[in-house]
Enzyme design. Structure first.
Site, mmCIF file in Angstrom:
data_model
loop_
_atom_site.group_PDB
_atom_site.id
_atom_site.type_symbol
_atom_site.label_atom_id
_atom_site.label_comp_id
_atom_site.label_asym_id
_atom_site.label_seq_id
_atom_site.Cartn_x
_atom_site.Cartn_y
_atom_site.Cartn_z
ATOM 1 C CE LYS A 188 -3.843 -2.473 2.084
ATOM 2 N NZ LYS A 188 -4.694 -2.817 3.225
ATOM 3 C CD GLN A 217 -3.585 -4.509 6.242
ATOM 4 O OE1 GLN A 217 -3.697 -3.457 5.613
ATOM 5 N NE2 GLN A 217 -3.971 -5.680 5.736
ATOM 6 C CG ASP A 250 -9.817 -0.462 4.616
ATOM 7 O OD1 ASP A 250 -9.519 -0.890 3.489
ATOM 8 O OD2 ASP A 250 -9.121 -0.653 5.633
HETATM 9 N N1 GUN Z 1 -6.982 -7.187 5.802
HETATM 10 C C1 GUN Z 1 -7.297 -7.937 4.713
HETATM 11 N N2 GUN Z 1 -7.879 -7.184 3.759
HETATM 12 C C2 GUN Z 1 -7.930 -5.930 4.245
HETATM 13 C C3 GUN Z 1 -8.432 -4.700 3.693
HETATM 14 O O1 GUN Z 1 -8.957 -4.615 2.588
HETATM 15 N N3 GUN Z 1 -8.294 -3.624 4.524
HETATM 16 C C4 GUN Z 1 -7.743 -3.699 5.775
HETATM 17 N N4 GUN Z 1 -7.690 -2.592 6.487
HETATM 18 N N5 GUN Z 1 -7.288 -4.821 6.283
HETATM 19 C C5 GUN Z 1 -7.374 -5.926 5.522
#
Ligand code: GUN
Length: 284
Positions: A53, A97, A120
């Site tokens: 990211k 996350q 998100d």
């Molecule tokens: N863990 C697995 N997929 C995601 C996601 O799309 N966003 C976040 N914040 N954590 C994750």
């Protein structure tokens, strides 16, 4: 007939080129889009995703701040850090996350994020807006899937979409997004009896359960469109999806590969959401 392979990677690259220009335009106006990413503990997969990211932000000129907390951090400390990001006018997007350690209530953490900075799309307000068909920040993987279907000109209205998996991150919101596009949606999950009875009826089949090669060629209808969100690392080092790609591709009309299918679209939609969130917070 062999299916058209839906390369998310290619589409993601096109989007990123466009986003880079949008970020340059914002910067020319004195606005510096910034995403704050919080990671708790040392889950290796989470660390990899956060690095990806960060790299994606860097690639298109979005500033990223990564805050790593020890896995023993208290929920109160985490909540107060999120509050400081909510108040910070120079931070436009906030992402925590997942998963979080067991002692931290994920629901409380996600609810703490200012919905306008919730890149998100997991905040109950944003999920609620999705449910009633209102424009908002949508979860990244579902939005990426929608963009893929649109790019490949797959008709959605009136089609039977079968979603396998009911997670808050992918399954539930992707079904909702497609329902909003007038699809007829069926959800299947771990308690569904005779799964293939449903998957065989799908015009568009979306699978997001993390079970390697669950969907065999017996599970799909001829000429269906198959979207594979799975991502399982085998002991051999190979990464495979939830669909038995090599056999299913001979029956269906469109299929996403793993890797280079849905995956690259997820992070690309995070960039999209960060830019949209930035724009929505402009007061000038
Ligand atoms: N863990 C697995 N997929 C995601 C996601 O799309 N966003 C976040 N914040 N954590 C994750």
């Amino acid at each position: 007939m062999t299916a058209t392979i839906m390369y998310g990677k290619q589409l993601a690259d096109e989007y990123r080129t466009k986003f880079k220009i949008e970020v340059e335009n914002l910067k020319r106006k004195g606005i510096d889009p910034c995403l704050a990413v919080i990671i708790v503990g040392d889950n290796p997969a989470s660390k990899t995703y956060v690095r990806m990211k960060q790299k994606a932000c860097e690639q298109i000129g979005i500033k990223s701040i990564v805050k790593a907390f020890d896995k023993k951090i208290s929920e109160a400390t985490l909540l107060s850090y999120i509050e400081s990001l909510n108040q910070d006018r120079n931070v436009h997007g906030i992402l925590v996350q997942l998963p979080l350690p067991d002692h931290i209530n994920e629901k409380s953490i996600l609810e703490k994020i200012n919905p306008a900075k919730d890149v998100d799309g997991f905040h109950p307000i944003n999920i609620g807006k999705l449910l009633i068909g209102q424009e908002t920040l949508y979860p990244c993987t579902p939005l990426g899937i929608l963009k893929l279907l649109e790019h490949y000109k797959v008709e959605i209205e009136g089609k039977h979409v079968v979603v396998v998996g009911r997670s808050h991150i992918v399954g539930k919101p992707v079904g909702q997004l497609l329902l909003n596009q007038n699809a007829t949606v069926t959800y299947c999950h771990s308690k569904t009896k005779d799964l293939f009875k449903y998957t065989k009826q799908a015009d568009i089949l979306i699978v997001a359960v993390g079970k390697a090669k669950l969907i065999t060629k017996e599970a799909v209808k001829k000429d269906a469109v198959v979207i594979d969100v799975g991502n399982t690392f085998l002991e051999s080092g190979e990464v495979v999806g939830d669909v038995d790609f090599n056999h299913v591709k001979d029956i269906v009309s469109f299929i996403t590969p793993v890797p280079k299918g849905v995956g690259p679209m997820t992070i690309t939609m995070l960039l999209h959401n960060t830019i949209r969130a930035t724009e929505s917070q402009l007061t000038i």
